[in-house]
Design a protein around this motif. Structure first.
Motif, PDB file in Angstrom:
ATOM      1  N   LEU A 155       0.921  -2.857  -6.300  1.00  0.00           N
ATOM      2  CA  LEU A 155       1.109  -2.416  -4.910  1.00  0.00           C
ATOM      3  C   LEU A 155       0.432  -3.348  -3.914  1.00  0.00           C
ATOM      4  N   GLY A 156      -0.698  -3.917  -4.287  1.00  0.00           N
ATOM      5  CA  GLY A 156      -1.367  -4.870  -3.408  1.00  0.00           C
ATOM      6  C   GLY A 156      -0.549  -6.142  -3.254  1.00  0.00           C
ATOM      7  N   TYR A 157       0.053  -6.560  -4.347  1.00  0.00           N
ATOM      8  CA  TYR A 157       0.905  -7.755  -4.359  1.00  0.00           C
ATOM      9  C   TYR A 157       2.126  -7.544  -3.469  1.00  0.00           C
ATOM     10  N   ILE A 158       2.717  -6.346  -3.582  1.00  0.00           N
ATOM     11  CA  ILE A 158       3.929  -6.037  -2.812  1.00  0.00           C
ATOM     12  C   ILE A 158       3.646  -6.024  -1.302  1.00  0.00           C
ATOM     13  N   ALA A 159       2.503  -5.472  -0.915  1.00  0.00           N
ATOM     14  CA  ALA A 159       2.253  -5.207   0.505  1.00  0.00           C
ATOM     15  C   ALA A 159       1.437  -6.293   1.203  1.00  0.00           C
ATOM     16  N   ASP A 160       0.918  -7.267   0.440  1.00  0.00           N
ATOM     17  CA  ASP A 160       0.016  -8.265   1.005  1.00  0.00           C
ATOM     18  C   ASP A 160       0.597  -8.937   2.252  1.00  0.00           C
ATOM     19  N   ASP A 161      -0.182  -8.909   3.340  1.00  0.00           N
ATOM     20  CA  ASP A 161       0.179  -9.571   4.605  1.00  0.00           C
ATOM     21  C   ASP A 161       1.416  -9.013   5.307  1.00  0.00           C
ATOM     22  N   LEU A 162       1.925  -7.878   4.859  1.00  0.00           N
ATOM     23  CA  LEU A 162       3.086  -7.300   5.539  1.00  0.00           C
ATOM     24  C   LEU A 162       2.636  -6.279   6.579  1.00  0.00           C
ATOM     25  N   PHE A 188       0.011   3.637   9.505  1.00  0.00           N
ATOM     26  CA  PHE A 188       0.441   3.602   8.105  1.00  0.00           C
ATOM     27  C   PHE A 188      -0.107   2.415   7.314  1.00  0.00           C
ATOM     28  N   VAL A 189      -0.359   1.292   7.981  1.00  0.00           N
ATOM     29  CA  VAL A 189      -0.880   0.132   7.262  1.00  0.00           C
ATOM     30  C   VAL A 189      -2.346   0.364   6.883  1.00  0.00           C
ATOM     31  N   SER A 190      -3.155   0.834   7.830  1.00  0.00           N
ATOM     32  CA  SER A 190      -4.578   1.082   7.536  1.00  0.00           C
ATOM     33  C   SER A 190      -4.741   2.162   6.471  1.00  0.00           C
ATOM     34  N   VAL A 191      -3.978   3.247   6.609  1.00  0.00           N
ATOM     35  CA  VAL A 191      -4.104   4.339   5.635  1.00  0.00           C
ATOM     36  C   VAL A 191      -3.716   3.847   4.242  1.00  0.00           C
ATOM     37  N   PHE A 192      -2.671   3.016   4.177  1.00  0.00           N
ATOM     38  CA  PHE A 192      -2.248   2.458   2.889  1.00  0.00           C
ATOM     39  C   PHE A 192      -3.370   1.639   2.242  1.00  0.00           C
ATOM     40  N   TRP A 193      -3.926   0.684   2.992  1.00  0.00           N
ATOM     41  CA  TRP A 193      -4.942  -0.208   2.401  1.00  0.00           C
ATOM     42  C   TRP A 193      -6.232   0.545   2.074  1.00  0.00           C
ATOM     43  N   ASN A 194      -6.603   1.502   2.919  1.00  0.00           N
ATOM     44  CA  ASN A 194      -7.798   2.290   2.610  1.00  0.00           C
ATOM     45  C   ASN A 194      -7.606   3.074   1.324  1.00  0.00           C
ATOM     46  N   LEU A 195      -6.434   3.685   1.188  1.00  0.00           N
ATOM     47  CA  LEU A 195      -6.151   4.487   0.006  1.00  0.00           C
ATOM     48  C   LEU A 195      -6.071   3.613  -1.237  1.00  0.00           C
ATOM     49  N   LEU A 196      -5.355   2.500  -1.138  1.00  0.00           N
ATOM     50  CA  LEU A 196      -5.195   1.616  -2.297  1.00  0.00           C
ATOM     51  C   LEU A 196      -6.551   1.024  -2.711  1.00  0.00           C
ATOM     52  N   SER A 197      -7.366   0.637  -1.719  1.00  0.00           N
ATOM     53  CA  SER A 197      -8.689   0.073  -2.002  1.00  0.00           C
ATOM     54  C   SER A 197      -9.581   1.110  -2.661  1.00  0.00           C
TER      55      SER A 197
END
Ligand SMILES: *[C@@H]1O[C@H](CO)[C@@H](O)[C@H](O)[C@H]1NC(C)=O
Length: 286
Positions: A155-162, A188-197
């Motif tokens: 998921l990190g690979y898919i979303a990186d820099d998008l 949605f971008v911040s919530v995604f990265w916070n959750l994934l991290s």
């Protein structure tokens, strides 16, 4: 007689004055409205162009195609052991998480299905965190096979820099602008990265490493994703050691070191969690 003539003349004069006044008022009101409407339309267009709704840049063009392509690259080339993942489903779950929604209303639950479909276990001792050293950390995991930064997971690979967000009442992706932290934290971008991290750090085990930037004054930054989310999500039952690398750029004066106060703060957090801490300084290999 004079009176009568006068009154007739005066009467007809009054009538003429009345009609032309009405006509003038009509014309005046009409022109006034025309000008108002024109100004409103022009201002509307200019405002729409000059100040988009949100402060952040719009969604990445071809967002859906990019995540689909990256997903296939990942499961076929990068980590073929994940070859059974359904990239179409992942693309749909990702898009459905935010499409048609208020871009400032993101909740972790919006990503439940995506997190489930993208779940991945990183082997113990292989997790690498970074803070202000993204490029270096990625160079390192490229050469040291088997190590994972967040962007080396599916998921990190898919979303990186998008960048991505939607619009209420529309099934389109918003290409004009998306909210960033200045607009709201629940984008949605911040919530995604916070959750994934958070999940990435919670699942880490054994010895984990972090690359910190010694060329800035706070190598350990409490407000970074590492300082705010990841370090606090490490599970003492699974992680026994955090090994920090403070990386100095050759040619720049070091601004923080292993004995600096920011690293001391990090050490205290880990002591509180009963996780062993080690720190080493290194020069960035060029
Ligand atoms: C540290 O941060 C500086 C300034 O942001 C950056 O130029 C440099 O590349 C970073 N160093 C590493 C090792 O990433």
């Amino acid at each position: 007689m004079a009176n009568h003539r006068f009154s007739v003349v005066s009467g007809s004069e009054e009538e003429e004055a009345c009609c032309s006044k009405k006509a003038k008022i009509c014309l005046g009101v009409f022109l006034g409205l025309l000008v108002l409407v024109t100004v409103a339309v022009v201002v509307g267009i200019l405002m729409g162009r000059r100040s988009p709704k949100w402060n952040g840049k719009g969604s990445t063009v071809d967002f859906q195609e990019i995540i689909l392509r990256r997903c296939y690259t990942y499961i076929r080339v990068v980590q073929p052991e994940l070859g059974d993942r359904d990239c179409q489903k992942i693309k749909k779950a990702f898009t459905d998480a935010f499409i048609s929604k208020d871009p400032c209303s993101a909740r972790e639950e919006d990503y439940d299905l995506l997190m489930k479909l993208g779940h991945q276990t990183v082997p113990c001792d292989k997790t690498v965190f970074w803070s202000k050293t993204k490029e270096l950390a990625h160079q390192y995991t490229k050469t040291q096979k088997g190590l994972f930064t967040l962007e080396n997971t599916l998921l990190g690979y898919i979303a990186d820099d998008l960048s991505w967000c939607g619009k209420v009442g529309s099934s389109e992706i918003n290409l004009e602008s998306c909210p960033d932290r200045r607009n709201c934290n629940s984008n949605f971008v911040s919530v995604f990265w916070n959750l994934l991290s958070k999940r990435f750090a919670e699942n880490a085990c054994g010895m984990v490493q972090v690359f910190l930037n010694g060329s800035i004054s706070n190598a350990f930054d409490k407000t970074s994703t590492f300082g705010r989310v990841e370090v606090h999500s490490l599970q003492p039952s699974k992680v026994h050691t955090l090994k920090a690398w403070v990386i100095h750029d050759s040619g720049k004066t070091p601004r923080d070191t292993c004995s600096g106060s920011s690293i001391n703060e990090l050490q205290l957090i880990l002591r509180g969690k009963n996780i062993k801490f080690t720190c080493q300084e290194n020069y960035r290999p060029i």
